[in-house]
Design a protein around this motif. Structure first.
Motif, PDB file in Angstrom:
ATOM      1  N   ARG A  69       1.064  -1.211  -0.251  1.00 49.87           N
ATOM      2  CA  ARG A  69       0.148   0.249  -0.303  1.00 49.87           C
ATOM      3  C   ARG A  69       0.166   1.596   0.063  1.00 49.87           C
TER       4      ARG A  69
ATOM      5  N   ASP B 161       1.649   4.435  -3.538  1.00 52.16           N
ATOM      6  CA  ASP B 161       1.524   5.901  -3.259  1.00 52.16           C
ATOM      7  C   ASP B 161       2.979   7.037  -3.376  1.00 52.16           C
TER       8      ASP B 161
ATOM      9  N   LEU C 174     -17.345  -1.429 -10.311  1.00 50.32           N
ATOM     10  CA  LEU C 174     -16.304  -0.502 -10.706  1.00 50.32           C
ATOM     11  C   LEU C 174     -17.025  -0.531 -12.338  1.00 50.32           C
TER      12      LEU C 174
ATOM     13  N   THR D 109     -17.930   3.297 -12.124  1.00 51.55           N
ATOM     14  CA  THR D 109     -17.113   3.869 -11.444  1.00 51.55           C
ATOM     15  C   THR D 109     -16.231   4.475 -13.039  1.00 51.55           C
TER      16      THR D 109
ATOM     17  N   ASP E  70      -8.979   5.410 -12.912  1.00 55.20           N
ATOM     18  CA  ASP E  70      -8.373   6.485 -12.899  1.00 55.20           C
ATOM     19  C   ASP E  70      -8.061   7.595 -13.730  1.00 55.20           C
TER      20      ASP E  70
ATOM     21  N   ARG F  41      -3.197   1.228  -7.989  1.00 50.65           N
ATOM     22  CA  ARG F  41      -3.781   2.304  -7.844  1.00 50.65           C
ATOM     23  C   ARG F  41      -5.162   1.348  -8.296  1.00 50.65           C
ATOM     24  N   ALA F  42      -5.507   1.200  -9.146  1.00 50.93           N
ATOM     25  CA  ALA F  42      -7.353   0.487  -9.645  1.00 50.93           C
ATOM     26  C   ALA F  42      -6.610  -0.844  -9.129  1.00 50.93           C
TER      27      ALA F  42
ATOM     28  N   ARG G  29      -7.882  -0.702  -5.702  1.00 46.96           N
ATOM     29  CA  ARG G  29      -8.721   0.112  -4.918  1.00 46.96           C
ATOM     30  C   ARG G  29      -9.751  -1.160  -5.617  1.00 46.96           C
TER      31      ARG G  29
ATOM     32  N   ASP H  73      -9.307  -3.679  -2.222  1.00 48.37           N
ATOM     33  CA  ASP H  73     -11.071  -2.946  -1.060  1.00 48.37           C
ATOM     34  C   ASP H  73     -12.188  -3.126  -1.454  1.00 48.37           C
ATOM     35  N   LEU H  74     -12.459  -2.573  -2.441  1.00 46.42           N
ATOM     36  CA  LEU H  74     -13.814  -2.977  -3.025  1.00 46.42           C
ATOM     37  C   LEU H  74     -14.663  -3.952  -2.811  1.00 46.42           C
TER      38      LEU H  74
END
Length: 333
Positions: A32, A36, A73, A76, A211, A248-249, A252, A255-256
């Motif tokens: 994680r 970032d 997803l 989004t 993204d 990053r995607a 995410r 986590d979703l």
């Protein structure tokens, strides 16, 4: 770094009335932080490989809520794509455009973008890059039909898929789309489809479209010049940006998946309390899609009966009302 296909795991059955516990291997804290943090090209490749490997493990769990996960997803990704195209529709407006129209009705340009992303999430991955599918998705992205362009695009993607290297494949999908005169949004759609085929997933997971940092690109004139793919050596900054976006995607999405898994467990634990006709069919639809409109035609249930069932599910905390309206309500995990 990228995990190869493994034998699929089936979702285990649970006795009715027993609360379920979703077991998800947590993403390591170092990963994680690395997603970032500042990265060199080599570091970005390692991080992307690790996150896609973690996502691969999640996909192969085949959770019963995987359909709802992929479609959430897709929603989004469609909202981000719409914004990049200069449109004002957000996720709620996109849901309305598709769910509050009859099958076959015109859902508008923004609604078509959602249908494009729902397509990549719902259709078998092996079918996504065929000519028939590409004709449909180009129309959904707003392009006029051009059979010659579709054939050329299909040929280029077939050559790209035969090349080794997930990095080159992801970068190359976007390069191919832009070289054929299509916007970057189509390129990331193609990249998600190629990734699913490369890893042997039954269905693609919408990743890069969500993204916003990838931004948009101009639509260059079509040209036969240039290689099939932009390689990591010829454009390292481009490749690094794509790797970072993919990492990053993937994070995410993981986590979703965990969040929706907890909600799905709650729904499945409460399902035995439901006495309405066809309640089991409604539960399965909630697990397989982003949302359901309260007036949906499900197994002959009346509008009143379906609304009462949804009210009961909301009361139990098993689903949420997503529209915030007193009428034309929409429900989902």
């Amino acid at each position: 770094m990228i995990l190869r296909p493994k034998p699929s795991l089936r979702h285990n059955a649970h006795p009715a009335g027993i609360e379920l516990v979703t077991t998800v291997a947590p993403v390591p804290s170092w990963l994680r932080r690395a997603v970032d943090g500042p990265q060199s090209l080599d570091e970005a490749a390692v991080v992307a490989g690790a996150t896609i490997g973690a996502l691969d493990a999640v996909v192969r769990r085949q959770g019963r809520w995987a359909g709802a996960w992929r479609q959430r997803l897709a929603l989004t990704a469609a909202a981000v794509t719409a914004k990049q195209a200069g449109r004002v529709e957000d996720e709620a407006a996109l849901r309305d455009a598709v769910l509050l129209t009859r099958p076959g009705d015109n859902v508008g340009p923004a609604g078509l973008l959602l249908l494009a992303w729902r397509r990549v999430a719902a259709r078998p991955a092996e079918e996504l890059l065929g000519e028939k599918s590409l004709v449909a998705v180009l129309a959904e992205f707003g392009y006029a039909r051009d059979d010659e362009a579709v054939r050329d695009l299909t040929d280029d993607l077939r050559q790209l898929a035969a090349r080794d290297g997930t990095v080159g494949m992801t970068t190359g999908a976007i390069a191919i789309a832009e070289r054929h005169g299509f916007a970057r949004a189509l390129g990331v759609w193609l990249a998600d489809a190629l990734l699913a085929q490369r890893l042997g997933w039954a269905h693609a997971v919408p990743l890069l479209g969500a993204d916003a940092a990838l931004g948009t690109s101009a639509r260059p004139r079509r040209s036969a010049a240039g290689s099939v793919a932009t390689s990591i050596e010829t454009d390292p900054e481009h490749a690094k940006g794509l790797l970072a976006a993919q990492a990053r995607a993937a994070l995410r999405a993981i986590d979703l998946h965990a969040e929706l898994g907890r909600r799905a467990d709650r729904l499945l634990a409460d399902a035995p309390k439901l006495r309405a006709k066809a309640a089991d069919i409604v539960v399965e639809k909630l697990l397989s899609d982003d949302a359901i409109v309260a007036s949906a035609n499900i197994a002959g249930m009346s509008d009143r009966g379906l609304r009462r069932l949804f009210d009961r599910l909301v009361e139990l905390g098993a689903v949420r009302e997503l529209s915030g309206r007193p009428t034309f309500r929409i429900y989902g995990l």
